[in-house]
Scaffold this active site. Structure first.
Site, short mmCIF file in Angstrom:
data_model
loop_
_atom_site.label_atom_id
_atom_site.label_comp_id
_atom_site.label_asym_id
_atom_site.label_seq_id
_atom_site.Cartn_x
_atom_site.Cartn_y
_atom_site.Cartn_z
N CYS A 50 -2.61 -13.01 -0.59
CA CYS A 50 -3.61 -12.43 -1.91
C CYS A 50 -5.03 -12.63 -1.94
O CYS A 50 -5.12 -12.10 -2.38
CB CYS A 50 -2.34 -13.14 -2.74
SG CYS A 50 -0.89 -12.80 -2.59
N CYS A 103 0.30 -6.24 2.53
CA CYS A 103 1.60 -6.12 1.76
C CYS A 103 1.86 -5.04 1.31
O CYS A 103 2.58 -4.40 0.63
CB CYS A 103 1.29 -7.53 0.90
SG CYS A 103 0.13 -6.84 0.13
N ASP A 112 -0.36 -4.04 -1.35
CA ASP A 112 -0.51 -3.82 -3.05
C ASP A 112 -2.25 -3.49 -2.60
O ASP A 112 -2.83 -3.52 -1.31
CB ASP A 112 -0.74 -5.31 -2.89
CG ASP A 112 1.30 -5.45 -3.70
OD1 ASP A 112 1.74 -4.45 -3.68
OD2 ASP A 112 1.20 -6.68 -3.85
N CYS A 141 0.73 -7.53 -6.97
CA CYS A 141 1.85 -9.44 -7.34
C CYS A 141 0.99 -9.84 -8.58
O CYS A 141 -0.64 -9.67 -8.52
CB CYS A 141 1.91 -10.19 -6.07
SG CYS A 141 0.67 -10.75 -5.22
S1 FES Z 1 1.50 -10.24 -2.40
FE1 FES Z 1 0.32 -8.29 -1.90
S2 FES Z 1 -1.71 -9.06 -3.06
FE2 FES Z 1 0.68 -10.32 -3.52
#
Ligand code: FES
Length: 153
Positions: free
Chosen positions: A123, A54, A56, A79
């Site tokens: 996640c 994602c 992150d 997130c």
């Molecule tokens: S959307 Fe990227 S870690 Fe949750």
């Protein structure tokens, strides 16, 4: 005016929390509101940093004593669910031996949280992949322990 505005904010917060509670388990909400072990450790014995699909990123810092995870912290720019998963994985790992910590997977995180909606499950994978990276780093650092003082800023 200000009383009306305060009331509006209160009702809005209550409505958001109602939506959150319909979607997530109590355990998820609890970690979300009170994340555990958030932060960094200086000169960690093990350090992992992973960017998930994602985009992150999560970091995990470990201190190991007598083959047990004595301290663990995490950071994420992700997130709310990544904070929840980071918080949960640190609770699963604390006090475990290095080998026991190595057997923790994203499924362990999902089970401990009572599940996550399909779209949030990656996640948990980010948290378990970051733990794996930190444990691999710990094993490498055991060979060159002095390096741990220079590699994490
Ligand atoms: S959307 Fe990227 S870690 Fe949750």
């Amino acid at each position: 005016m200000s009383v009306d505005f305060d009331k509006y904010i209160e009702e809005l917060q209550a409505s958001i929390m109602e939506d959150v509670r319909r979607t997530y388990t109590e355990k998820v909400v609890e970690h979300w509101m009170h994340p555990r072990n958030l932060g960094r450790l200086k000169a960690p014995d093990g350090y992992g940093k992973v960017t998930g699909s994602c985009g992150d990123t999560m970091e995990i810092f470990l201190k190991v004593k007598a083959d047990r995870i004595a301290e663990i912290r995490f950071l994420t720019d992700g997130c709310g669910t990544s904070i929840v998963c980071g918080s949960q994985i640190t609770e699963l790992v604390r006090e475990k031996t290095v080998a026991e910590a190595g057997s923790i997977t994203h499924t362990s995180v999902l089970d401990a949280l009572g599940g996550l909606p399909e779209e949030d499950r990656h996640c948990a994978l980010l948290a378990s992949d970051t733990l794996k990276a930190a444990l691999a780093d710990y094993k490498r650092m055991k060979k060159d322990p002095w390096k741990k003082f220079y590699r994490v800023k």
